[in-house]
Design an enzyme around this catalytic site. Structure first.
Site, PDB file in Angstrom:
ATOM      1  N   GLU A  39       0.842  -1.200   0.000  1.00 54.95           N
ATOM      2  CA  GLU A  39       0.000   0.000   0.000  1.00 54.95           C
ATOM      3  C   GLU A  39       0.872   1.242   0.000  1.00 54.95           C
ATOM      4  OE1 GLU A  39      -3.500   0.306   2.262  1.00 54.95           O
ATOM      5  OE2 GLU A  39      -3.675  -1.826   2.655  1.00 54.95           O
ATOM      6  N   ASP A  40       0.381   2.286  -0.663  1.00 53.71           N
ATOM      7  CA  ASP A  40       0.954   3.629  -0.566  1.00 53.71           C
ATOM      8  C   ASP A  40       2.470   3.616  -0.814  1.00 53.71           C
ATOM      9  OD1 ASP A  40      -1.610   3.778   0.424  1.00 53.71           O
ATOM     10  OD2 ASP A  40      -1.119   5.016   2.141  1.00 53.71           O
ATOM     11  N   CYS A  78      -6.660   4.644  -2.435  1.00 56.37           N
ATOM     12  CA  CYS A  78      -6.856   3.211  -2.587  1.00 56.37           C
ATOM     13  C   CYS A  78      -8.223   2.776  -3.090  1.00 56.37           C
ATOM     14  CB  CYS A  78      -6.531   2.490  -1.281  1.00 56.37           C
ATOM     15  SG  CYS A  78      -7.633   2.860   0.082  1.00 56.37           S
ATOM     16  N   ASP A 268      -0.697  -0.237  -4.426  1.00 48.21           N
ATOM     17  CA  ASP A 268      -2.026   0.179  -4.879  1.00 48.21           C
ATOM     18  C   ASP A 268      -2.071   1.604  -5.431  1.00 48.21           C
ATOM     19  OD1 ASP A 268      -1.749   1.444  -2.423  1.00 48.21           O
ATOM     20  OD2 ASP A 268      -3.692   0.829  -1.639  1.00 48.21           O
ATOM     21  N   HIS A 269      -1.018   2.386  -5.261  1.00 49.73           N
ATOM     22  CA  HIS A 269      -0.864   3.720  -5.870  1.00 49.73           C
ATOM     23  C   HIS A 269       0.450   4.281  -5.377  1.00 49.73           C
ATOM     24  CE1 HIS A 269      -2.150   5.225  -1.948  1.00 49.73           C
ATOM     25  NE2 HIS A 269      -3.252   4.500  -2.060  1.00 49.73           N
TER      26      HIS A 269
END
Length: 553
Positions: A39-40, A78, A268-269
């Site tokens: 994530e992130d 997200c 996710d980004h």
């Protein structure tokens, strides 16, 4: 580090990784597919040009697999990103572009959970589920229809509640090890240690790196002690995530499945730090991805093709030798049904974040990024209360108030926005020099502007509709629609189901001797019911409430 990154970009730009002269390894006909999702996280890793830390697991994956340098989320946050991955559709096509539409990260929440989170919603806006087209289904449901055992551990957050047909297992105990012997699997493991919130939640934990370790600092962030502590925490969390990923891969190896499995590792980004997450700059949309193929096919290679999250659904189907549906925005970049034409552009969007509205659209080719700012009267910085828990964010605000930020650090706090922005990401990877008004780029500006308009028009961009009006449209009033109950037709011992709600999926269970299996099966064809058995069935169209459960004796 910046020179290394630019050299890597140039190398990937001039390479043509999809045209190989080497002999292609024979991939399994029905490979297992494993997604390991951080994530992130921006590409702050050695294989992508940032040598601040060592990542043994990911470096091994990169050495044995392919590093993809131009992968982008259609959103810098997200929930819209996961909606795009799950459906193969742009979030703006089906009203999933806001952060967020409701509180669906762990399924349908309780009333108490909604009341606890509603403060992050604009006044008067009800939590709602985005409504995909009737003929659209989740990636995992398509794979289940092909006999794959599909698991998710454990985050969902798709902007809607996943139907019971989505997963064989979804939760902290979901694992490929629970499948039938020999059954191929599609398994997702989510690693939350890199999430933005872990910058402050883990502030007092010991670091996985030295407390004074030299790390890369983007030019838009300060280098005070408070800022550096959070930046090092971010890199420490990446190290910890790398270790967690290694444990899952070890399980795969222990099960003797490594060379029958295609491993995707990605984020996710973009990154968790200020001026990264939530934004349409590359720092918010661009993410690292590594894919390891069986028998180390294409080991150590770099692939520079443009890839969007909407391409993931058709790609895993193509890798499973299944023709992807036509009713999606994505195109496969691997497998039997790999698209003949590579992407020329990727697209992104930013809209509401918690209670704060803005609207930005982005188009990027291999080199240039175009941004269209629709609300130019608003500042670049949105005061999102969730992000302001981060010490480095508080530090930025303090320094800005004291007029102690330099030219690049202060850009984010400009009071109004330019209508258009254009950046040369090769010469300006941090996107700090807007060249939209430079006459040398008038042709490129028009090209990307026209592409942005075309994309918004052809996808019927729901950001152009006031959010409350969108909800009224998909609900046809003030109440969320309900999926019709499934209809059962029994002929001898064969049971056939139908449902009048267009696009609804039907899940069923066969009950024997009062026992009930945990897993709902996806209904695809008539089911044989034996003596002493009965069936339970439910119907659900994504975006609607599910039907009642029915029993067939």
């Amino acid at each position: 580090i910046m020179i290394q990154y630019c050299l890597l970009l140039l190398l990937s730009f001039y390479s043509k990784p999809h045209k190989f002269e080497i002999e292609k390894s024979e991939l399994p006909k029905r490979p297992n597919i494993l997604w390991l999702v951080a994530e992130d996280l921006s590409p702050v890793l050695p294989m992508f040009g940032d040598s601040s830390i060592e990542t043994p697991t990911l470096s091994r994956l990169a050495a044995e697999g392919v590093s993809y340098t131009h992968v982008f989320s259609p959103s810098g946050v997200c929930a819209p990103s996961r909606a795009a991955i799950a459906m193969g559709l742009y979030p703006t096509r089906f009203g999933a572009q806001h952060m967020r539409t409701g509180f669906w990260a762990g399924g349908r929440p309780s009333a108490a959970a909604v009341n606890a989170q509603i403060k992050f919603f604009p006044p008067g806006l009800p939590p709602y589920e985005a409504l995909p087209p009737a003929d659209a289904h989740m990636h995992s449901e398509y794979m289940r229809m092909q006999g794959y055992f599909c698991t998710n551990r454990a985050k969902q957050d798709y902007q809607f509640v996943a139907p019971v047909t989505a997963w064989d297992q979804c939760g902290q105990n979901a694992h490929w090890r629970n499948r039938k012997p020999g059954q191929p699997f599609f398994s997702v493991f989510n690693f939350e240690v890199c999430h933005e919130s872990q910058i402050w939640a883990k502030a007092n934990d010991s670091l996985w790196i030295d407390a004074d370790q030299k790390v890369n600092v983007p030019p838009y962030l300060p280098t005070t002690d408070i800022a550096m502590k959070d930046i090092r925490r971010m890199y420490s969390n990446v190290k910890e995530m790398d270790d967690q990923v290694g444990k899952i891969i070890k399980q795969l190896e222990d099960d003797g499945l490594l060379e029958n499995t295609i491993i995707f590792w990605y984020s996710d980004h973009g990154g968790p730090l200020p001026r990264q997450k939530r934004l349409c700059y590359d720092s918010g949309l661009q993410l690292p991805m590594i894919i390891r193929f069986p028998n180390k096919w294409r080991a150590g290679q770099i692939d520079s093709q443009l890839i969007s999250f909407i391409d993931f659904l058709p790609t895993i189907m193509s890798l499973a030798n299944v023709k992807p549906p036509k009713n999606i925005d994505g195109r496969s970049f691997l497998g039997k049904y790999e698209a003949k034409e590579k992407r020329k552009y990727i697209h992104g969007a930013a809209d509401r974040f918690d209670e704060k509205y803005d609207m930005i659209r982005a188009v990027r080719d291999q080199r240039y990024k175009y941004l269209k700012n629709f609300q130019t009267e608003k500042p670049y910085y949105l005061a999102v209360s969730y992000r302001e828990q981060m010490p480095i964010m508080k530090e930025l605000l303090r320094l800005n108030e004291a007029h102690k930020l330099n030219e690049y650090q202060a850009q984010w706090f400009r009071k109004t926005k330019e209508p258009e922005e254009l950046f040369d990401t090769y010469n300006d990877p941090s996107e700090l020099h807007n060249i939209a008004k430079d006459p040398k780029y008038v042709i490129k500006l028009k090209e990307l502007r026209d592409e942005c308009n075309r994309w918004m028009l052809t996808t019927q961009d729901k950001g152009l509709i006031e959010e409350k009006e969108y909800v009224r449209q998909i609900w046809n009033g003030d109440l969320q629609p309900i999926t019709a109950d499934p209809l059962a037709n029994k002929k001898k011992n064969k049971v056939t189901f139908s449902v009048t709600t267009a696009g609804a999926s039907i899940g069923y269970k066969i009950l024997a001797l009062e026992s009930e299996p945990a897993i709902w099966q996806v209904y695809t064809h008539p089911v044989t019911l034996h003596s002493g058995e009965k069936m339970k069935a439910i119907a659900h169209r994504i975006g609607y409430l599910p039907s009642k459960e029915i029993i067939v004796n």
